[in-house]
Design an enzyme around this catalytic site. Structure first.
Site, PDB file in Angstrom:
ATOM      1  CB  CYS A   1      -2.651   3.649  -5.798  1.00  0.00           C
ATOM      2  SG  CYS A   1      -3.979   2.822  -4.874  1.00  0.00           S
TER       3      CYS A   1
ATOM      4  CB  CYS B   1      -0.896  -0.016   1.236  1.00  0.00           C
ATOM      5  SG  CYS B   1      -1.918   1.463   1.460  1.00  0.00           S
TER       6      CYS B   1
END
Length: 267
Positions: free
Chosen positions: A183, A73
């Site tokens: 991302c 992440c």
């Protein structure tokens, strides 16, 4: 040798993109992946919230006795990794450092664009890491707050493509040759990015470099499993396990993939 599993965490389903690369690179290793879908997106939360939510996932993985932890992440890597690395013995591997290295190696005209969540962009983590590797590289950053939630909701191709085009509109007329998917959700709709950007732009998925770096760390520290058969893989989510499993099956190609719902609030 160390037969404990590798732990991975993400704010949601995006971590599957890193899980896939890790399994491909380290087929004899077992993994435990937790996606905090109940609390996503992380990209619009405060620093304190992100650290606490990430800490919960770390505690869950430690209960699973993992030997190292991959922050699959970007937002957690940018905001929570420095704090949480000081709280645990296991090494934490983040995606931003790996993605920045890949971008610096890929660009030919020294112009790199990055799309990510608002928190990741506002931290300028990619800009700092890329310029650390080559101060001459120009880094253009664009926040894309709608993309991660959209990907979690599993919309159709045309809806995703329209959202990608809106998100990268601020980069119009910028002469970059390399684009970083900042991302881990974004590789799930990489085809949409390819169409929106055109085939002349090199797209960097940090997951590739993360898997290689994890391999290097495990070789250095003697963490490889002694097993010679395929590893076992466990999947957990704080959100809807059916939706989580569906995305995992689709992206990993594991027809029998199942995930389990967990509550990390009281760990």
């Amino acid at each position: 040798m160390d037969n404990r599993p590798i732990g991975l965490l993400d704010s949601g389903v995006g971590g599957f993109t890193v899980v896939k690369k890790v399994i491909e690179k380290l087929p004899h290793e077992s993994t435990v992946f937790i996606g905090d879908s109940a609390n996503m997106p992380y990209g619009d939360k405060s620093r304190e919230q992100i650290i606490e939510l990430t800490r919960r996932s770390v505690k869950f993985l430690l209960q699973k006795k993992v030997k190292l932890i991959i922050f699959a992440c970007n937002t957690a890597t940018a905001v929570a990794m420095p704090t949480l690395q000081n709280e645990v013995e296991q090494q934490i591997i983040g995606v931003i450092q790996s993605g920045s290295l890949a971008a610096a190696r890929t660009t030919k005209n020294k112009k790199v664009a990055v799309a990510a969540t608002p928190v990741t962009i506002n931290s300028h983590a990619y800009q700092k890491e890329i310029k650390f590797r080559d101060p001459d590289i120009k880094v253009m950053e664009v926040a894309a707050p709608e993309l991660a939630p959209l990907i979690e909701s599993q919309k159709d191709y045309d809806t995703n493509l329209a959202a990608v085009k809106r998100s990268i509109a601020p980069l119009k007329d910028q002469d970059f040759d390399t684009f970083v998917l900042g991302c881990t959700h974004y590789p799930l709709i990489q085809n949409e990015f390819v169409e929106a950007l055109g085939d002349k732009i090199q797209i960097v998925d940090p997951a590739d470099q993360v898997a290689q770096y994890t391999f290097n760390v495990m070789r250095r520290d003697g963490l490889f499993s002694s097993f010679d058969q395929a590893g076992k893989h466990e999947y957990y989510t704080t959100g809807d396990p059916d939706k989580f499993s569906e995305m995992g099956r689709r992206f990993l190609g594991q027809a029998d993939l199942t995930s389990h719902q967990v509550d990390t609030r009281n760990l």
